[in-house]
Scaffold this motif. Structure first.
Motif, PDB file in Angstrom:
ATOM      1  N   UNK A 167       0.867  -1.426   0.209  1.00  0.00           N
ATOM      2  CA  UNK A 167       0.066  -0.177  -0.064  1.00  0.00           C
ATOM      3  C   UNK A 167       0.919   1.261  -0.192  1.00  0.00           C
ATOM      4  N   UNK A 168       1.685   1.365   0.959  1.00  0.00           N
ATOM      5  CA  UNK A 168       2.839   2.334   1.073  1.00  0.00           C
ATOM      6  C   UNK A 168       3.594   2.411  -0.437  1.00  0.00           C
ATOM      7  N   UNK A 169       3.916   1.603  -0.844  1.00  0.00           N
ATOM      8  CA  UNK A 169       4.707   1.779  -2.292  1.00  0.00           C
ATOM      9  C   UNK A 169       3.946   2.194  -3.506  1.00  0.00           C
ATOM     10  N   UNK A 170       2.446   1.975  -3.360  1.00  0.00           N
ATOM     11  CA  UNK A 170       1.475   2.473  -4.457  1.00  0.00           C
ATOM     12  C   UNK A 170       1.656   3.901  -4.269  1.00  0.00           C
ATOM     13  N   UNK A 171       1.406   4.279  -2.994  1.00  0.00           N
ATOM     14  CA  UNK A 171       1.574   5.759  -2.974  1.00  0.00           C
ATOM     15  C   UNK A 171       2.640   6.453  -3.281  1.00  0.00           C
ATOM     16  N   UNK A 172       3.696   5.772  -2.974  1.00  0.00           N
ATOM     17  CA  UNK A 172       5.354   6.521  -3.086  1.00  0.00           C
ATOM     18  C   UNK A 172       5.477   6.672  -4.816  1.00  0.00           C
ATOM     19  N   UNK A 173       4.956   5.244  -5.433  1.00  0.00           N
ATOM     20  CA  UNK A 173       5.336   5.248  -6.760  1.00  0.00           C
ATOM     21  C   UNK A 173       4.339   6.298  -7.530  1.00  0.00           C
ATOM     22  N   UNK A 174       2.950   6.521  -7.187  1.00  0.00           N
ATOM     23  CA  UNK A 174       2.083   7.670  -7.791  1.00  0.00           C
ATOM     24  C   UNK A 174       2.940   8.826  -7.681  1.00  0.00           C
ATOM     25  N   UNK A 175       3.479   9.318  -6.295  1.00  0.00           N
ATOM     26  CA  UNK A 175       3.958  10.628  -6.059  1.00  0.00           C
ATOM     27  C   UNK A 175       5.148  10.650  -6.874  1.00  0.00           C
ATOM     28  N   UNK A 176       6.025   9.526  -6.972  1.00  0.00           N
ATOM     29  CA  UNK A 176       7.349   9.707  -7.708  1.00  0.00           C
ATOM     30  C   UNK A 176       6.865   9.834  -9.213  1.00  0.00           C
ATOM     31  N   UNK A 177       5.849   9.230  -9.782  1.00  0.00           N
ATOM     32  CA  UNK A 177       5.470   9.586 -11.188  1.00  0.00           C
ATOM     33  C   UNK A 177       5.037  10.803 -11.381  1.00  0.00           C
ATOM     34  N   UNK A 178       4.390  11.396 -10.626  1.00  0.00           N
ATOM     35  CA  UNK A 178       3.681  12.682 -10.609  1.00  0.00           C
ATOM     36  C   UNK A 178       4.740  13.791 -10.688  1.00  0.00           C
ATOM     37  N   UNK A 179       5.872  13.312  -9.887  1.00  0.00           N
ATOM     38  CA  UNK A 179       6.673  14.406  -9.531  1.00  0.00           C
ATOM     39  C   UNK A 179       7.773  14.461 -10.881  1.00  0.00           C
ATOM     40  N   UNK A 180       7.896  13.317 -11.760  1.00  0.00           N
ATOM     41  CA  UNK A 180       8.619  12.953 -12.668  1.00  0.00           C
ATOM     42  C   UNK A 180       8.082  13.839 -13.953  1.00  0.00           C
ATOM     43  N   UNK A 181       6.721  13.685 -13.966  1.00  0.00           N
ATOM     44  CA  UNK A 181       6.032  14.106 -15.102  1.00  0.00           C
ATOM     45  C   UNK A 181       5.920  15.790 -14.921  1.00  0.00           C
ATOM     46  N   UNK A 182       5.873  15.972 -13.828  1.00  0.00           N
ATOM     47  CA  UNK A 182       5.679  17.460 -13.629  1.00  0.00           C
ATOM     48  C   UNK A 182       7.025  18.093 -14.154  1.00  0.00           C
ATOM     49  N   UNK A 183       8.208  17.409 -13.477  1.00  0.00           N
ATOM     50  CA  UNK A 183       9.648  17.954 -13.809  1.00  0.00           C
ATOM     51  C   UNK A 183       9.979  17.848 -15.364  1.00  0.00           C
ATOM     52  N   UNK A 184       9.198  16.855 -16.030  1.00  0.00           N
ATOM     53  CA  UNK A 184       9.410  16.884 -17.573  1.00  0.00           C
ATOM     54  C   UNK A 184       8.848  18.128 -18.267  1.00  0.00           C
ATOM     55  N   UNK A 185       7.481  18.288 -17.677  1.00  0.00           N
ATOM     56  CA  UNK A 185       6.866  19.525 -18.215  1.00  0.00           C
ATOM     57  C   UNK A 185       7.568  20.632 -18.224  1.00  0.00           C
ATOM     58  N   UNK A 186       7.801  20.989 -16.764  1.00  0.00           N
ATOM     59  CA  UNK A 186       8.669  22.058 -16.391  1.00  0.00           C
ATOM     60  C   UNK A 186      10.145  22.263 -17.353  1.00  0.00           C
ATOM     61  N   UNK A 187      10.618  21.312 -17.594  1.00  0.00           N
ATOM     62  CA  UNK A 187      11.867  21.339 -18.402  1.00  0.00           C
ATOM     63  C   UNK A 187      11.623  21.822 -19.905  1.00  0.00           C
ATOM     64  N   UNK A 188      10.298  21.192 -20.546  1.00  0.00           N
ATOM     65  CA  UNK A 188       9.956  21.487 -21.656  1.00  0.00           C
ATOM     66  C   UNK A 188       9.528  23.032 -21.689  1.00  0.00           C
TER      67      UNK A 188
END
Length: 423
Positions: A167-188
């Motif tokens: 359960x904890x990993x699911x939350x962490x994974x979702x947050x990491x993915x969201x942060x990654x996609x957000x960073x990609x958007x900001x870089x672009x």
């Protein structure tokens, strides 16, 4: 001056005065006046006026030629400026062409960045939607006892820990993915901002090049107009120079006519003196009178055109000034004494024409002339003697020690070996 020569001129002048009265003052005869042993040539008023006009025209022509040279220099400077401006324009056009390529490439980069940004934002949105569904599912189906359910339903301590960790990993994974996609958007987005700034700089450069192009093109047009103005000014100045040259030619003709008239008057006086004294007059030269070398006999057709700007009548007029002066063998002074070749040499030297100092060497200078084409100023070569043809059938020469410089003998007083034209 030889007394017979003096008496002859005085007789001619006296006769002219008797028949013409005061009018003789304006004729060619007035050009020859005896004063003691010195003969002075007095120019007619017409000749003086012609010489004045000719001199003024020559100065005007010189000034006009200097003006033309200055205009041509300015025209050349303008042409060089046009060449430099054209080269500068070529550089600007080349830079604009390269800049246009850079702008096209930069525009392609911007369009690609916009596509990348849209894809990143879409991916971010997809992940956000998936995460919302998982969270919604977990909370709607497990609510607050989600963790307790994992503990109660577990089959052992290990299974329980695994369930809690999942359960904890699911939350962490979702947050990491969201942060990654957000960073990609900001870089672009950052790349997009930089590309926009680059494009702004390129368009600013394009505006600057266009302004430079307009300035250079305007400068070229102005220089072309200036060059055309110089061309018009040069054409006008050349026309004025041609007018001055025509004046010089016309006045020079008048001067030559006046000099020829004066020489003819002196020759007439010389012939009168020669006819009455020929039996007792001695002088340089040898050979039977009237004989002419075959190369120079009448009908030979030799009549070369003028090769200098000096007229033969001017040569005769100058030479006649020294009639009556002494003959000195080997001498080089037209005033104090000279021999036959020295006389011809010094007279022509006055006009800047180089001649030999030995009588027979004159047979190879200048251009050959047939006897029937002989003109005043031509050089006549005899055996051991040389003279200048004065016109009217007589020669002016440094004749002998006894006679001095005279102008009273027939051109055919001795065998003619050569007739040469030096002017």
């Amino acid at each position: 001056m030889n007394q017979k020569w003096t008496r002859a001129i005085c007789t001619v002048l006296t006769s002219a005065l008797v028949f013409t009265g005061p009018a003789v003052e304006g004729t060619a005869f007035s050009g020859y006046i005896n004063s003691g042993l010195e003969k002075v040539y007095a120019k007619t008023q017409k000749q003086k006026d012609a010489e004045k006009k000719k001199s003024q025209a020559e100065q005007d022509l010189k000034d006009k030629k200097n003006e033309i040279d200055g205009l041509k220099d300015q025209q050349q400077t303008t042409a060089d400026d046009i060449k430099n401006k054209s080269a500068k324009l070529d550089e600007i056009l080349a830079a604009q062409k390269k800049l246009q390529t850079d702008i096209t490439n930069k525009q392609a980069e911007i369009e690609q960045n916009q596509k990348d940004l849209a894809a990143a934002q879409e991916k971010q949105q997809e992940q956000y939607d998936a995460m919302k569904k998982r969270i919604q599912f977990m909370y709607e189906n497990s609510a607050e006892d989600n963790i307790w359910t994992a503990i109660i339903e577990s089959k052992g301590i290990t299974d329980m820990l695994n369930r809690i960790e999942y359960v904890s990993d699911v939350y962490d994974s979702d947050r990491a993915l969201m942060d990654s996609y957000q960073a990609a958007v900001e870089q672009v987005k950052e790349i997009g901002t930089k590309l926009d700034n680059d494009m702004n700089e390129l368009t600013a450069m394009q505006d600057d090049y266009e302004k430079q192009q307009a300035d250079v093109e305007a400068a070229i047009v102005a220089l072309e107009n200036q060059k055309e103005q110089y061309a018009n000014q040069i054409a006008q100045a050349q026309q004025q120079a041609e007018n001055y040259q025509n004046i010089i030619t016309a006045q020079g003709k008048i001067i030559q006519e006046q000099e020829a008239a004066a020489a003819a008057a002196a020759a007439a006086a010389a012939r009168a003196n020669s006819s009455s004294n020929s039996s007792s007059y001695d002088g340089g030269g040898a050979g039977k009178g009237g004989s002419i070398a075959s190369d120079y006999a009448s009908g030979g057709g030799k009549n070369p055109s003028a090769s200098t700007g000096v007229s033969g009548s001017a040569v005769v007029s100058y030479a006649m000034q020294f009639v009556g002066n002494p003959y000195v063998w080997g001498g080089n002074s037209l005033t104090n004494g000279v021999d036959c070749s020295g006389f011809v040499h010094e007279v022509y030297s006055h006009f800047g024409i180089s001649t030999p100092r030995y009588s027979q060497a004159f047979k190879s200078v200048g251009q050959a002339v047939s006897f029937d084409n002989i003109q005043p100023g031509d050089v006549v070569v005899y055996p051991g003697h040389v003279a200048i043809y004065a016109g009217g059938g007589v020669i002016v020469e440094a004749q002998s020690t006894k006679a001095g410089i005279t102008a009273n003998r027939s051109v055919q007083c001795h065998t003619i070996l050569a007739i040469r034209r030096l002017v």
